[in-house]
Design a protein around this motif. Structure first.
Motif, PDB file in Angstrom:
ATOM      1  N   VAL A 205      45.299  39.977  39.963  1.00  0.00           N
ATOM      2  CA  VAL A 205      45.490  40.896  38.832  1.00  0.00           C
ATOM      3  C   VAL A 205      45.068  42.326  39.147  1.00  0.00           C
ATOM      4  N   ARG A 206      44.524  42.566  40.325  1.00  0.00           N
ATOM      5  CA  ARG A 206      44.027  43.910  40.630  1.00  0.00           C
ATOM      6  C   ARG A 206      45.191  44.892  40.765  1.00  0.00           C
ATOM      7  N   PRO A 207      44.923  46.186  40.561  1.00  0.00           N
ATOM      8  CA  PRO A 207      45.999  47.170  40.709  1.00  0.00           C
ATOM      9  C   PRO A 207      46.464  47.291  42.156  1.00  0.00           C
ATOM     10  N   THR A 208      47.681  47.729  42.329  1.00  0.00           N
ATOM     11  CA  THR A 208      48.291  47.916  43.640  1.00  0.00           C
ATOM     12  C   THR A 208      48.981  49.275  43.667  1.00  0.00           C
ATOM     13  N   VAL A 209      49.413  49.678  44.834  1.00  0.00           N
ATOM     14  CA  VAL A 209      50.187  50.922  44.932  1.00  0.00           C
ATOM     15  C   VAL A 209      51.395  50.845  44.016  1.00  0.00           C
TER      16      VAL A 209
ATOM     17  N   LEU B 185      42.503  52.020  46.483  1.00  0.00           N
ATOM     18  CA  LEU B 185      41.947  52.504  47.750  1.00  0.00           C
ATOM     19  C   LEU B 185      40.669  51.747  48.092  1.00  0.00           C
ATOM     20  N   ARG B 186      39.792  51.569  47.118  1.00  0.00           N
ATOM     21  CA  ARG B 186      38.533  50.841  47.330  1.00  0.00           C
ATOM     22  C   ARG B 186      38.780  49.399  47.748  1.00  0.00           C
ATOM     23  N   ASP B 187      39.654  48.708  47.021  1.00  0.00           N
ATOM     24  CA  ASP B 187      39.898  47.294  47.317  1.00  0.00           C
ATOM     25  C   ASP B 187      40.553  47.107  48.671  1.00  0.00           C
ATOM     26  N   GLU B 188      41.527  47.944  48.973  1.00  0.00           N
ATOM     27  CA  GLU B 188      42.203  47.820  50.258  1.00  0.00           C
ATOM     28  C   GLU B 188      41.261  48.162  51.410  1.00  0.00           C
ATOM     29  N   ALA B 189      40.353  49.110  51.189  1.00  0.00           N
ATOM     30  CA  ALA B 189      39.372  49.434  52.223  1.00  0.00           C
ATOM     31  C   ALA B 189      38.449  48.249  52.472  1.00  0.00           C
ATOM     32  N   ALA B 190      38.090  47.527  51.409  1.00  0.00           N
ATOM     33  CA  ALA B 190      37.224  46.359  51.558  1.00  0.00           C
ATOM     34  C   ALA B 190      37.900  45.259  52.365  1.00  0.00           C
TER      35      ALA B 190
END
Length: 405
Positions: free
Chosen positions: A126-130, A152-157
């Motif tokens: 359910v998290r946001p995406t590009v 950006l934060r989630d993808e960096a993680a």
């Protein structure tokens, strides 16, 4: 046969609510989870029921419902998990006996805690995406910028290499080309981070926290400018304007329908629930109603370095009407909406929404327009009303953020 359950993430700003399960629950005591429970019947109804029972929240807004998936746990059951994401109006929660403690945390903290099985998989659904950032036409640009920072934060993680994070940052900057605040905040997060995924993860969250504060303070400063106004005109949709008007609590708010899109209708409905006297009017009637108000308050899609404000079409008519009637016109926004460069205003409305006949004619159905700074009394940010030099200086600073590459 799998047991249907809901996992419900409650979000406020950049953070989500995590609950530590008490020793009295039958499964996973002491582990961290989201709001959760059995889904008997409609999972969406179960999600709202659990929010009310476990968090005391009954007014959260549904953001996204993820695809269900199964988790096989030999010690308990096979769960069919239905993930949900809701936005909360504030952080006030009232937990029940199932919860030993609760925290509002950055979602990537899920990956570092002892959680119920596959909690990150639920959030991932359910998290946001590009793609969701690019497609969001329902929220103001400040809200969209927070979601871009979430991505950006989630993808960096999740990333192993900085190059992958940089690629996501570029996609986010291109996702909403008309929203300067999205580009500025993503650029700042990259500019202030070392060239590692972990540094970008931390920076994106820090910038998001600053962004929330900036948006709130901009609303407070705008409210100061409206002190004493009993009737205020606005149009389109802006979280900063909404917060400012709720602080001022005028006797009357007049809202234009704001076509194309018509988002002013929902804005008017929202204010009507507060007890304020609300009038919804047509866009063509804006000059007449502005003359009967004490002030005009609008948001901004972007503020250009020369002080020109880009906002929903109809803003220029309201500004001209205000000047003609001697009614002050204010723009409320965070300073991150100041663009680092001049840009063209795109007339990207659907022409068929305006005319679908057979006549040989050109159709213009713009969504945004440019409003010269000379028509405005002030652009009000978290730093208060800005002069022309202030805007130019802020634009220069944000231009340096884009140099992270």
């Amino acid at each position: 046969m799998a047991t249907n359950v809901v996992t419900v993430f409650l979000r406020h700003g950049p953070d989500v609510l995590l609950l530590e399960r008490s020793a009295d629950v039958g499964s996973y005591p002491g582990q961290w989870g989201a709001v959760a429970g059995h889904a008997e019947g409609d999972p969406a109804a179960a999600a709202r029921r659990e929010l009310c029972e476990e968090a005391g929240v009954d007014d959260a807004a549904l953001v996204r419902r993820g695809d269900p998936f199964e988790v096989d746990d030999p010690e308990h059951d096979t769960w069919r998990v239905h993930p949900f994401l809701f936005d909360a109006a504030d952080r006030d929660v009232a937990t029940n006996w199932e919860t030993a403690s609760h925290e509002w945390v950055v979602p990537t903290e899920i990956r570092r805690r002892d959680t119920v099985p596959e909690l990150w998989q639920s959030y991932d659904a359910v998290r946001p995406t590009v793609e969701t950032v690019a497609a969001d036409d329902e929220h103001g640009s400040a809200y969209v910028s927070l979601r871009a920072l979430d991505v950006l934060r989630d993808e960096a993680a999740l990333a192993d290499e900085y190059t992958a994070v940089a690629a996501v940052a570029r996609e986010l900057c291109d996702a909403k080309p008309g929203m300067a605040v999205v580009r500025n905040r993503v650029n700042r997060a990259m500019h202030e981070a070392d060239r590692t995924p972990a540094a970008v993860e931390a920076s994106a969250h820090a910038v998001a926290r600053d962004a929330v504060d900036a948006d709130e303070h901009a609303a407070e400063r705008a409210a100061d400018e409206l002190a004493g106004a009993s009737a205020v005109f606005t149009l389109s949709r802006s979280g900063t304007v909404d917060a400012a008007l709720r602080t001022v609590d005028p006797d009357r708010v007049v809202v234009a329908a704001s076509r194309p899109g018509g988002e002013g209708v929902a804005v008017a409905e929202s204010f009507a629930t507060t007890g304020i006297d609300v009038t919804l009017t047509s866009d063509a009637n804006v000059p007449a109603v502005v003359a009967d108000c004490d002030a005009v308050l609008v948001g901004a899609d972007a503020v250009l370095p020369d002080g020109t404000v880009v906002n929903k079409v109809g803003t220029r008519a309201a500004a001209l009407a205000g000047r003609d009637a001697g009614v002050p016109v204010f723009v409320a926004c965070a300073a991150d909406k100041i663009a680092s460069e001049e840009r063209a205003v795109e007339a990207d409305g659907d022409p068929l929404a305006l005319y679908d006949g057979d006549a040989d004619l050109a159709v213009e159905n713009p969504i945004f327009e440019a409003v010269p700074g000379r028509l405005l009394d002030a652009v009000v940010t978290e730093d208060g009303p800005l002069s022309g030099d202030d805007v130019a200086t802020a634009a220069d600073e944000r231009r340096t953020w884009a140099d992270w590459e």
